[in-house]
Design an enzyme around this catalytic site. Structure first.
Site, PDB file in Angstrom:
ATOM      1  N   ASP A 170       9.894 -15.361  20.590  1.00  0.00           N
ATOM      2  CA  ASP A 170      11.303 -15.575  20.221  1.00  0.00           C
ATOM      3  C   ASP A 170      11.481 -14.484  18.964  1.00  0.00           C
ATOM      4  O   ASP A 170      11.210 -14.900  17.929  1.00  0.00           O
ATOM      5  CB  ASP A 170      11.884 -17.028  19.948  1.00  0.00           C
ATOM      6  N   LYS A 228      18.919 -15.390  23.387  1.00  0.00           N
ATOM      7  CA  LYS A 228      18.854 -16.779  23.116  1.00  0.00           C
ATOM      8  C   LYS A 228      19.974 -16.867  21.893  1.00  0.00           C
ATOM      9  O   LYS A 228      20.127 -15.914  21.133  1.00  0.00           O
ATOM     10  CB  LYS A 228      17.734 -17.023  22.549  1.00  0.00           C
ATOM     11  N   LYS A 244      18.777 -18.615  26.702  1.00  0.00           N
ATOM     12  CA  LYS A 244      18.443 -20.088  26.104  1.00  0.00           C
ATOM     13  C   LYS A 244      19.520 -20.438  24.932  1.00  0.00           C
ATOM     14  O   LYS A 244      19.638 -19.788  23.838  1.00  0.00           O
ATOM     15  CB  LYS A 244      17.065 -19.779  25.479  1.00  0.00           C
TER      16      LYS A 244
END
Lengths: 292, 308
Positions: B145, B208, B244
């Protein structure tokens, strides 16, 4: 149209909503029931609270518990005094609301008087009940052994039906002065004062979520009040043996304290005592080694 | 400095051409997702699906190997007294904890996700960011991430951000790359859409919303804009990108609303942990309590569920 009609004010009616987490929401269910006066005229539409409203109120009460139970006894007492002062200032409004719900004028005034006094009574106990109920215990070993009280947690309350204001306060005050947070289902036949009392709480620096007040049908919500796993004690004030039995069975699921205040005469002195505070306290005993 | 906002040979799209976002329309649409009533069996299935999509996360300065091992235990054993539960999708930790998590998870098929690239601010040199990414992958991270450089993005230096994402993607090797836009720092929905388009073209496998360190974190309007960007990108390129939302989704009810939004925006193909994740720490227990409520009819207490 006459002049009188043209200048008459449009009446401004109060919307009676519930009190959850320091806010005044309507019921999430969108349901209402009409509250009628003696002659059958509708006084107000009252929120018919649902189990989800109750769930939300318990979440609010749980998140308020850490802060409220850690507040000093002095502060809790001051806040109770403050509630009493705010209630005194709105004496006429509460008297009028009781009258509207069918209580005689003199009796109504006496009930508001007694409600203020009861708040003062428990405010006074805030820094005293601990000394009365705590103890140093003699033990046969080299330990200093002592027991102190701690609030049990979230208390759900089914307020008495026949005493819309005094009955509510007589249950809320001892629980909250002891550091508990509560979720109350107001009197079903006399719910007006409960909601107006929420406004008093709100103006008295009671932290959001410490007291949550719902309105609705007791028969519908009693099971939820008794069974919720995140409630630590339940107080009920009405109902026959069957109600008592079902409350106790549901409460057993997480070993809630079950406190019955059925047949209490709310206007009498016997309806106030430090034992009402003790009802929603847990006793913690500590063994502290001494000597060698 | 690279030429900003213009198409380049490297595949950077002209972000001036990105469709502007109608904020009022987005809010209205989002409000409608929240009116759907999901009950009974559908609710139970939705709750289980949410569990399977959770990236169980701990990203604190105070994290210790012990805490990470505890989190991994929670990931494997969500609530053993309730049979038939799925496991979470991944455990999300800092790079230094990847090895610990990998070992604790053993051979169960829960992924290890690691934040990288000077999370959460992203304020470091490219060399260090790439090195951090390679280290995390070498330690056993299946997913990375990364955070984008918001300063450069807001300055209009899109080429810099594009190249950075592309470089991190290369450093990831086989690991999946999730690109955190940190929408709370982007300011407008227009910029959220631009950043989404940029990240997808630069090679993101997932986009995300947030690090969870900045407020507001994930919101439904922001997530909706990103889902729409994913849809356009899919029509344009035929490539599916995952989504996400992370931070601020702590209640089961809200998570169900996200699923409704996902279903009505991208359709069934995206409704698997392969294409949708929730970045959360306290969501799992709330979902478990709801499932228990559905099974017993009684509202639950956190006292009876293991801490996460």
């Amino acid at each position: 149209m006459s002049m009188a009609e043209a200048t008459a004010r449009v009446p401004v009616e109060k919307t009676y909503k519930m009190y959850i987490g320091g806010k005044f929401p309507r019921t999430e269910s969108g349901r209402y029931f009409p509250l009628e006066d003696q002659k059958g005229a509708v006084i107000a539409n009252i929120c018919r609270g649902s189990r989800k409203d109750f769930r939300n109120a318990v979440v609010a009460a749980r998140s308020a518990f850490a802060g409220w139970s850690a507040a000093t006894a002095y502060l809790r007492g001051q806040i109770l005094y403050r509630i009493a002062e705010m209630l005194e200032g709105r004496h006429d409004q509460f008297t009028a609301e009781l009258v509207l719900q069918g209580v005689g004028k003199r009796k109504a005034k006496k009930e508001v008087d007694a409600s203020v006094d009861r708040l003062i009574y428990y405010a006074g106990w805030s820094d005293k009940y601990q000394q009365v109920f705590s103890s140093v215990n003699p033990v046969n070993s080299s330990h200093f052994n002592f027991s102190v009280l701690e609030p049990t947690g979230v208390v759900s309350m089914l307020a008495p039906d026949d005493s819309g204001l005094l009955g509510l306060i007589s249950n809320v005050a001892p629980a909250m002065v002891g550091g508990n947070t509560c979720v109350v289902l107001a009197s079903e036949s006399m719910p007006l004062c409960a909601i107006s009392f929420a406004e008093v709480l709100h103006a008295a620096d009671v932290p959001a979520g410490v007291v949550n007040i719902l309105t609705g049908f007791h028969e519908e919500l009693t099971t939820q009040f008794a069974s919720h796993m995140d409630v630590n004690a339940i107080i009920y004030c009405d109902g026959d043996v069957d109600v008592a039995k079902s409350v106790q069975i549901e409460a057993a699921e997480n070993m809630k304290r079950v406190i019955s205040r059925v047949d209490t005469k709310w206007a009498e002195e016997s309806a106030q005592s430090p034992y009402f505070v003790q009802d929603t306290q847990e006793t913690k005993t500590t063994w502290h080694p001494i000597g060698g | 400095m690279s030429v900003t906002g213009l198409p380049s040979a490297s595949g950077l799209p002209d972000l001036r051409q990105v469709t502007p976002v109608d904020e009022v329309g987005v809010n209205e649409r989002v409000a409608r997702f929240q009116t759907r009533s999901i009950k009974k069996e559908s609710k139970i299935e939705a709750l289980k699906m949410i569990l399977s999509m959770i990236d169980l996360t701990t990203l604190e300065g105070q994290d210790t190997p012990g805490k990470v091992r505890q989190l991994c235990q929670k990931a494997i054993h969500l609530h053993d007294s309730m049979p038939g539960l799925p496991h979470v999708a991944a455990v999300c930790v800092y790079p230094t904890m990847v090895g610990v998590a990998r070992k604790a998870l053993g051979d169960c098929d829960i992924n290890v996700a690691s934040v990288a690239t000077a999370f959460p601010s992203g304020m470091s040199s490219r060399k260090i960011k790439l090195e951090e990414t390679r280290t995390a992958v070498a330690e056993g991270a299946d997913e990375i991430d990364m955070v984008i450089s918001r300063g450069a993005f807001l300055q209009g230096d899109y080429g810099f951000v594009f190249d950075e994402i592309a470089a991190v993607k290369e450093a990831c090797g086989d690991a999946h790359l999730k690109v955190i836009l940190e929408t709370g720092e982007l300011g407008t929905l227009d910029l959220v859409r631009r950043a989404s388009v940029l990240a997808m073209h630069a090679g993101a496998d997932f986009i995300k919303t947030s690090t969870g360190k900045i407020q507001p974190a994930a919101t439904m309007p922001v997530t909706f804009v990103m889902l729409k960007a994913i849809k356009s990108f899919y029509f344009e390129t035929g490539r599916m990108i995952g989504m996400k939302p992370a931070g601020g989704i702590s209640g089961a009810k809200l998570a169900v609303h996200y699923l409704v939004m996902l279903r009505e925006t991208l359709g069934n193909a995206w409704m698997t942990p392969e294409w949708f994740r929730f970045g959360a720490s306290s969501l799992a227990n709330d979902v478990l309590m709801q499932l228990q409520k559905q099974a017993t009819g009684v509202y639950q207490s956190a006292d009876y569920f293991s801490k996460d």
